[in-house]
Design a protein around this motif. Structure first.
Motif, PDB file in Angstrom:
ATOM      1  N   GLN A   1      -7.856  10.492  -1.954  1.00  0.00           N
ATOM      2  CA  GLN A   1      -7.064   9.388  -2.480  1.00  0.00           C
ATOM      3  C   GLN A   1      -7.101   8.256  -1.461  1.00  0.00           C
ATOM      4  OE1 GLN A   1      -3.180   9.845  -4.612  1.00  0.00           O
ATOM      5  NE2 GLN A   1      -2.359   9.060  -2.688  1.00  0.00           N
TER       6      GLN A   1
ATOM      7  N   THR B   1       2.321   1.812  -3.446  1.00  0.00           N
ATOM      8  CA  THR B   1       1.246   2.226  -4.357  1.00  0.00           C
ATOM      9  C   THR B   1       0.917   3.689  -4.143  1.00  0.00           C
ATOM     10  OG1 THR B   1       0.310   0.004  -4.516  1.00  0.00           O
ATOM     11  CG2 THR B   1      -1.186   1.846  -4.978  1.00  0.00           C
ATOM     12  N   GLU B   2       0.773   4.099  -2.884  1.00  0.00           N
ATOM     13  CA  GLU B   2       0.439   5.490  -2.575  1.00  0.00           C
ATOM     14  C   GLU B   2       1.521   6.443  -3.087  1.00  0.00           C
ATOM     15  OE1 GLU B   2      -1.248   8.254   1.024  1.00  0.00           O
ATOM     16  OE2 GLU B   2      -0.414   6.304   1.517  1.00  0.00           O
TER      17      GLU B   2
ATOM     18  N   ASP C   1      -4.064  -1.312  -5.492  1.00  0.00           N
ATOM     19  CA  ASP C   1      -5.130  -0.475  -6.035  1.00  0.00           C
ATOM     20  C   ASP C   1      -5.160   0.893  -5.383  1.00  0.00           C
ATOM     21  OD1 ASP C   1      -6.591  -2.310  -7.877  1.00  0.00           O
ATOM     22  OD2 ASP C   1      -6.751  -3.493  -6.033  1.00  0.00           O
ATOM     23  N   ALA C   2      -5.423   1.903  -6.226  1.00  0.00           N
ATOM     24  CA  ALA C   2      -5.575   3.268  -5.725  1.00  0.00           C
ATOM     25  C   ALA C   2      -6.773   3.911  -6.413  1.00  0.00           C
ATOM     26  CB  ALA C   2      -4.319   4.084  -6.011  1.00  0.00           C
TER      27      ALA C   2
ATOM     28  N   THR D   1       0.818  -1.212   0.000  1.00  0.00           N
ATOM     29  CA  THR D   1       0.000   0.000   0.000  1.00  0.00           C
ATOM     30  C   THR D   1       0.855   1.268   0.000  1.00  0.00           C
ATOM     31  OG1 THR D   1      -1.824  -1.140   1.098  1.00  0.00           O
ATOM     32  CG2 THR D   1      -1.801   1.256   1.261  1.00  0.00           C
TER      33      THR D   1
ATOM     34  N   GLN E   1      -8.324   7.807  -6.942  1.00  0.00           N
ATOM     35  CA  GLN E   1      -8.146   9.247  -6.780  1.00  0.00           C
ATOM     36  C   GLN E   1      -9.410   9.934  -7.272  1.00  0.00           C
ATOM     37  OE1 GLN E   1      -4.625   9.925  -9.170  1.00  0.00           O
ATOM     38  NE2 GLN E   1      -3.318   9.901  -7.364  1.00  0.00           N
TER      39      GLN E   1
ATOM     40  N   VAL F   1       1.273   6.585  -7.092  1.00  0.00           N
ATOM     41  CA  VAL F   1       0.130   7.317  -7.653  1.00  0.00           C
ATOM     42  C   VAL F   1       0.158   8.799  -7.263  1.00  0.00           C
ATOM     43  CG1 VAL F   1      -1.283   5.240  -7.893  1.00  0.00           C
ATOM     44  CG2 VAL F   1      -1.541   6.671  -5.847  1.00  0.00           C
ATOM     45  N   SER F   2       0.722   9.120  -6.110  1.00  0.00           N
ATOM     46  CA  SER F   2       0.865  10.533  -5.724  1.00  0.00           C
ATOM     47  C   SER F   2       1.846  11.235  -6.658  1.00  0.00           C
ATOM     48  CB  SER F   2       1.328  10.656  -4.274  1.00  0.00           C
ATOM     49  OG  SER F   2       0.334  10.193  -3.395  1.00  0.00           O
TER      50      SER F   2
ATOM     51  N   CYS G   1      -5.731   4.168  -1.030  1.00  0.00           N
ATOM     52  CA  CYS G   1      -4.904   3.090  -1.580  1.00  0.00           C
ATOM     53  C   CYS G   1      -5.025   1.861  -0.686  1.00  0.00           C
ATOM     54  CB  CYS G   1      -3.436   3.522  -1.641  1.00  0.00           C
ATOM     55  SG  CYS G   1      -3.147   5.000  -2.620  1.00  0.00           S
TER      56      CYS G   1
END
Length: 118
Positions: A66, A7-8, A72-73, A4, A75, A11-12, A68
Motif C-alpha cells: 500500500q 488517506t492512509e 491518492d492511494a 497522506t 493497494q 483506505v486501510s 499513499c
C-alpha cells in the motif's frame, strides 16, 4: 492535495472492512457520489456500487503493498479461493475522509477463474 496520513487511515479501514464484509463501515467510508471503474465496468454512486459489488465470502485476501501520497492511494492485494489466486491493484482517491473513486486493475481471466466463472 490531501493529507497522506488521513488517506492512509481511510483506505486501510476500507480494505479491512471490504475484506471482512463489514458493509456498514464500507458505506460510511464511501462518498455518496463514489465512482468505480474496472474490468470494463463503470458504476456511479455508492448505493449502486454496494448493490452491484460482491466479493466472495470465502475469499482470503492479503494486502501485498500500500502506498499513499496526498489524496491518492494504491493497494496491491492477492485474493484466493478454491485454489485460485488473483492479484489486484486498486487506485483509490480520498477527499474529506471519504473514498470518492476507485479504479481497479487486474487480469480479467484470472479474476473470472477466482470467481469460479470459467
Amino acid at each position: 492535495m490531501g493529507d497522506t496520513a488521513s488517506t492512509e487511515s481511510t483506505v486501510s479501514r476500507y480494505f479491512t472492512a471490504w475484506t471482512s464484509r463489514d458493509t456498514g463501515t464500507v458505506r460510511d467510508l464511501l462518498a455518496e457520489d463514489f465512482r468505480f471503474s474496472g474490468m470494463g465496468v463503470e458504476v456511479n454512486g455508492r448505493d449502486s456500487f454496494l448493490g452491484a459489488a460482491a466479493f466472495p465470502e470465502d475469499a482470503q485476501t492479503t494486502l501485498v503493498a500500500q502506498v499513499c501520497q496526498g489524496s491518492d492511494a494504491f493497494q496491491m492485494y492477492d485474493a484466493s479461493r478454491d485454489g485460485k489466486t488473483v492479484r489486484i491493484v486498486e487506485h483509490l482517491r480520498v477527499e474529506d475522509g471519504r473514498i470518492v473513486a476507485s479504479t481497479l486493475v487486474t487480469d480479467s481471466g484470472a479474476y473470472l477463474a477466482f470467481l469460479g466463472k470459467v
